[in-house]
Write a protein that holds these residues in place. Structure first.
Motif, PDB file in Angstrom:
ATOM      1  N   CYS A  58      12.997  -6.240  -0.151  1.00  8.19           N
ATOM      2  CA  CYS A  58      12.194  -7.058  -1.185  1.00  8.19           C
ATOM      3  C   CYS A  58      12.636  -6.137  -2.323  1.00  8.19           C
ATOM      4  O   CYS A  58      12.909  -5.268  -2.110  1.00  8.19           O
ATOM      5  CB  CYS A  58      10.286  -7.567  -0.599  1.00  8.19           C
ATOM      6  SG  CYS A  58       9.697  -7.525  -2.263  1.00  8.19           S
ATOM      7  N   THR A  59      12.665  -6.996  -3.338  1.00 10.21           N
ATOM      8  CA  THR A  59      12.813  -6.384  -4.873  1.00 10.21           C
ATOM      9  C   THR A  59      11.955  -6.385  -5.586  1.00 10.21           C
ATOM     10  O   THR A  59      11.939  -5.972  -6.796  1.00 10.21           O
ATOM     11  CB  THR A  59      13.807  -7.632  -5.532  1.00 10.21           C
ATOM     12  OG1 THR A  59      13.886  -9.064  -5.548  1.00 10.21           O
ATOM     13  CG2 THR A  59      15.466  -6.832  -4.821  1.00 10.21           C
ATOM     14  N   ASP A  60      10.117  -7.055  -5.327  1.00 10.68           N
ATOM     15  CA  ASP A  60       9.523  -7.035  -6.226  1.00 10.68           C
ATOM     16  C   ASP A  60       8.244  -5.967  -5.290  1.00 10.68           C
ATOM     17  O   ASP A  60       7.887  -6.800  -4.495  1.00 10.68           O
ATOM     18  CB  ASP A  60       8.577  -8.635  -6.331  1.00 10.68           C
ATOM     19  CG  ASP A  60       8.120  -8.706  -7.523  1.00 10.68           C
ATOM     20  OD1 ASP A  60       7.532  -7.805  -7.639  1.00 10.68           O
ATOM     21  OD2 ASP A  60       8.001  -9.658  -8.042  1.00 10.68           O
ATOM     22  N   THR A  61       7.466  -5.418  -6.027  1.00 13.05           N
ATOM     23  CA  THR A  61       6.502  -4.603  -5.304  1.00 13.05           C
ATOM     24  C   THR A  61       5.234  -5.163  -5.205  1.00 13.05           C
ATOM     25  O   THR A  61       4.368  -5.241  -4.388  1.00 13.05           O
ATOM     26  CB  THR A  61       6.653  -2.940  -6.218  1.00 13.05           C
ATOM     27  OG1 THR A  61       5.932  -3.849  -7.333  1.00 13.05           O
ATOM     28  CG2 THR A  61       7.267  -2.348  -5.758  1.00 13.05           C
ATOM     29  N   PHE A  83       9.109   2.354  -9.918  1.00 11.44           N
ATOM     30  CA  PHE A  83       8.485   1.057  -8.949  1.00 11.44           C
ATOM     31  C   PHE A  83       8.132   1.970  -7.411  1.00 11.44           C
ATOM     32  O   PHE A  83       7.978   1.600  -6.453  1.00 11.44           O
ATOM     33  CB  PHE A  83       7.910  -0.657  -8.864  1.00 11.44           C
ATOM     34  CG  PHE A  83       7.946  -0.368  -9.920  1.00 11.44           C
ATOM     35  CD1 PHE A  83       6.397  -0.780 -10.578  1.00 11.44           C
ATOM     36  CD2 PHE A  83       8.644  -1.324 -10.761  1.00 11.44           C
ATOM     37  CE1 PHE A  83       6.211  -1.459 -11.891  1.00 11.44           C
ATOM     38  CE2 PHE A  83       8.633  -1.503 -12.172  1.00 11.44           C
ATOM     39  CZ  PHE A  83       7.199  -1.600 -13.010  1.00 11.44           C
ATOM     40  N   LEU A  84       9.206   3.001  -7.170  1.00  8.40           N
ATOM     41  CA  LEU A  84       8.954   3.540  -5.855  1.00  8.40           C
ATOM     42  C   LEU A  84       7.817   4.124  -5.381  1.00  8.40           C
ATOM     43  O   LEU A  84       8.022   3.867  -3.889  1.00  8.40           O
ATOM     44  CB  LEU A  84      10.465   4.968  -5.574  1.00  8.40           C
ATOM     45  CG  LEU A  84      11.745   3.924  -6.545  1.00  8.40           C
ATOM     46  CD1 LEU A  84      12.662   5.396  -6.774  1.00  8.40           C
ATOM     47  CD2 LEU A  84      12.775   3.430  -4.939  1.00  8.40           C
ATOM     48  N   GLN A  85       6.764   4.396  -5.858  1.00  9.37           N
ATOM     49  CA  GLN A  85       6.396   5.322  -5.742  1.00  9.37           C
ATOM     50  C   GLN A  85       4.959   4.170  -5.026  1.00  9.37           C
ATOM     51  O   GLN A  85       4.412   3.838  -4.384  1.00  9.37           O
ATOM     52  CB  GLN A  85       5.145   6.030  -7.016  1.00  9.37           C
ATOM     53  CG  GLN A  85       3.460   6.981  -5.853  1.00  9.37           C
ATOM     54  CD  GLN A  85       4.316   8.265  -4.756  1.00  9.37           C
ATOM     55  OE1 GLN A  85       4.951   8.923  -4.709  1.00  9.37           O
ATOM     56  NE2 GLN A  85       3.789   7.490  -3.902  1.00  9.37           N
ATOM     57  N   GLN A  86       4.978   3.113  -6.185  1.00  4.44           N
ATOM     58  CA  GLN A  86       4.340   2.191  -5.743  1.00  4.44           C
ATOM     59  C   GLN A  86       4.621   1.200  -4.268  1.00  4.44           C
ATOM     60  O   GLN A  86       3.821   0.909  -3.918  1.00  4.44           O
ATOM     61  CB  GLN A  86       4.582   0.974  -6.551  1.00  4.44           C
ATOM     62  CG  GLN A  86       3.637  -0.526  -6.751  1.00  4.44           C
ATOM     63  CD  GLN A  86       3.234  -1.762  -7.764  1.00  4.44           C
ATOM     64  OE1 GLN A  86       3.431  -1.091  -8.491  1.00  4.44           O
ATOM     65  NE2 GLN A  86       3.105  -2.543  -7.389  1.00  4.44           N
ATOM     66  N   ALA A  87       5.878   1.545  -4.251  1.00  4.64           N
ATOM     67  CA  ALA A  87       6.405   0.279  -2.838  1.00  4.64           C
ATOM     68  C   ALA A  87       6.218   1.831  -1.480  1.00  4.64           C
ATOM     69  O   ALA A  87       5.710   1.360  -0.758  1.00  4.64           O
ATOM     70  CB  ALA A  87       8.177   0.560  -2.874  1.00  4.64           C
ATOM     71  N   LEU A  88       6.256   2.495  -1.972  1.00  5.41           N
ATOM     72  CA  LEU A  88       5.774   3.680  -0.701  1.00  5.41           C
ATOM     73  C   LEU A  88       4.137   3.694  -0.979  1.00  5.41           C
ATOM     74  O   LEU A  88       3.529   3.378   0.910  1.00  5.41           O
ATOM     75  CB  LEU A  88       5.994   5.200  -1.114  1.00  5.41           C
ATOM     76  CG  LEU A  88       5.682   6.407  -0.297  1.00  5.41           C
ATOM     77  CD1 LEU A  88       6.815   5.567   1.183  1.00  5.41           C
ATOM     78  CD2 LEU A  88       5.942   7.300  -1.087  1.00  5.41           C
ATOM     79  N   ASP A  89       3.360   3.566  -1.266  1.00  8.57           N
ATOM     80  CA  ASP A  89       2.122   3.508  -1.371  1.00  8.57           C
ATOM     81  C   ASP A  89       1.987   1.948  -0.531  1.00  8.57           C
ATOM     82  O   ASP A  89       0.759   1.775  -0.040  1.00  8.57           O
ATOM     83  CB  ASP A  89       1.131   3.320  -3.304  1.00  8.57           C
ATOM     84  CG  ASP A  89       1.131   4.467  -3.557  1.00  8.57           C
ATOM     85  OD1 ASP A  89       1.459   5.410  -2.590  1.00  8.57           O
ATOM     86  OD2 ASP A  89       1.144   4.788  -4.871  1.00  8.57           O
ATOM     87  N   ARG A  90       2.698   0.639  -0.405  1.00  8.43           N
ATOM     88  CA  ARG A  90       2.531  -0.379   0.027  1.00  8.43           C
ATOM     89  C   ARG A  90       2.852  -0.344   1.103  1.00  8.43           C
ATOM     90  O   ARG A  90       2.872  -1.281   2.136  1.00  8.43           O
ATOM     91  CB  ARG A  90       3.408  -1.566  -0.641  1.00  8.43           C
ATOM     92  CG  ARG A  90       2.115  -1.825  -1.920  1.00  8.43           C
ATOM     93  CD  ARG A  90       2.727  -3.270  -2.916  1.00  8.43           C
ATOM     94  NE  ARG A  90       2.981  -3.674  -2.361  1.00  8.43           N
ATOM     95  CZ  ARG A  90       1.442  -4.808  -1.965  1.00  8.43           C
ATOM     96  NH1 ARG A  90       0.578  -4.823  -3.496  1.00  8.43           N
ATOM     97  NH2 ARG A  90       1.255  -5.833  -2.192  1.00  8.43           N
ATOM     98  N   GLY A  91       3.435   0.880   2.077  1.00  3.71           N
ATOM     99  CA  GLY A  91       4.188   0.956   3.379  1.00  3.71           C
ATOM    100  C   GLY A  91       5.214   0.740   3.187  1.00  3.71           C
ATOM    101  O   GLY A  91       5.381  -0.244   4.630  1.00  3.71           O
TER     102      GLY A  91
END
Length: 333
Positions: A58-61, A83-91
């Motif tokens: 996926c390319t969109d958090t 947005f890497l941290q946001q991706a991490l937070d979303r699992g």
């Protein structure tokens, strides 16, 4: 049906999701193709720095779901690395990016250089593993109508994977390929452009076996001097065509009729002109405009619900178009 998909040529009667499948080239998931970290690195030219669980890309958090790999695209107005941290937070299962963040706990495939190029390499790797026909459609207008009619014409072959929405550019085309189910009989792609060289890049990813130009018109003229330049840019869809591939053009459009067609391909022209191989004989509106009946020169009749132009159906009836052109097994490299 006369278009025999290479995917169906060596079919093993294995039932998959209501469809017959053969030599499964990849693992399907609800979000698209499921990738191992090593496979991502091999296809994209990256390096595995941290292992992660298999997942889709996926390319969109904003749409990323738990278990997806996040590919951080960087553009002139955005940078997915922010947005890497946001991706991490979303699992996320892992990230495909340039630099490994401090204390990163998930999988990580490092990309040297452009992550867009990495995405395009991933899409191209899917295409190389896919043994079915790929139809690529471009034109100044009518791409979506023609794409939908093409998929409708081919649906008796099995599952037809196709472009969704406006996913017809340097990002959308590879993402479309990354969502293709392994049991697809064929793939129908829109190729959009607003500058010279764009379709050339998309064709290199898609490697279509059937190439269609619907028309040439005054769209995106900010990057072109005249319609002749637009036609030239559209003709990039024919680059790399192999012997036996099918090239389809609007025979009523003098700019397209003047194009140089690669040697060895099977050329199909459509339109109202008497010289067209597939000629529009008659078109009538029925049921208060809810149905259009189109009669073609070779005797077929197609009913199209809703208001549509007539060139699309003619270009898209590829089952009959390819009656003398059976699929060819080709080694792709």
């Amino acid at each position: 049906v006369t278009l025999h998909s290479r995917s169906f040529a060596r079919m093993e009667r294995t039932h998959h999701g209501g469809h017959d499948a053969i030599n499964i080239p990849w693992r399907d998931g609800p979000r698209g193709i499921v990738w191992e970290a090593e496979d991502i690195a091999e296809a994209s030219g990256g390096k595995v720095l941290k292992q992660g669980v298999p997942g889709s890309i996926c390319t969109d958090t904003r749409t990323l779901q738990s278990g997806d790999w996040f590919l951080a695209l960087a553009g002139s107005k955005f940078d997915g690395h922010n947005f890497l941290q946001q991706a991490l937070d979303r699992g996320c299962a892992g990230a495909i990016a340039n630099q490994l963040p401090v204390s990163w706990s998930k999988g990580f495939v490092q990309i040297e250089g452009s992550t867009l190029t990495a995405l395009q390499k991933l899409g191209a790797s899917v295409r190389k593993r896919f043994e079915g026909h790929v139809v690529a459609i471009t034109g100044s207008t009518g791409k979506t109508t023609t794409r939908m009619m093409t998929a409708l014409a081919l649906e008796s072959l099995g599952h037809i994977h196709q472009t969704e929405g406006n996913m017809n550019n340097a990002i959308g085309v590879p993402l479309t390929l990354l969502k293709m189910p392994s049991y697809s009989a064929a793939c129908v792609l829109e190729l959009g452009m607003n500058h010279k060289g764009e379709i050339l890049d998309l064709v290199a990813i898609a490697e279509p076996t059937i190439r269609v130009i619907i028309n040439v018109g005054p769209a995106h003229m900010e990057n072109f001097m005249n319609l002749e330049e637009v036609a030239s840019a559209k003709s990039e869809i024919f680059e790399g065509a192999k012997e036996g591939d099918i090239c389809v053009i609007n025979g009523d459009d003098p700019l397209l009729a003047a194009l140089s067609i690669p040697k060895g391909v099977n050329l199909m022209t459509f339109g109202r002109d008497h010289g067209c191989k597939m000629k529009l004989v008659d078109a009538r509106s029925k049921r208060g405009g809810r149905t259009v009946q189109v009669k073609l020169g070779y005797g077929a009749s197609i009913k199209v619900h809703g208001d549509t132009h007539f060139c699309g159906p003619k270009a898209s009836d590829i089952r009959d178009l390819s009656s003398s052109h059976q699929s060819r097994s080709r080694q792709r490299s």
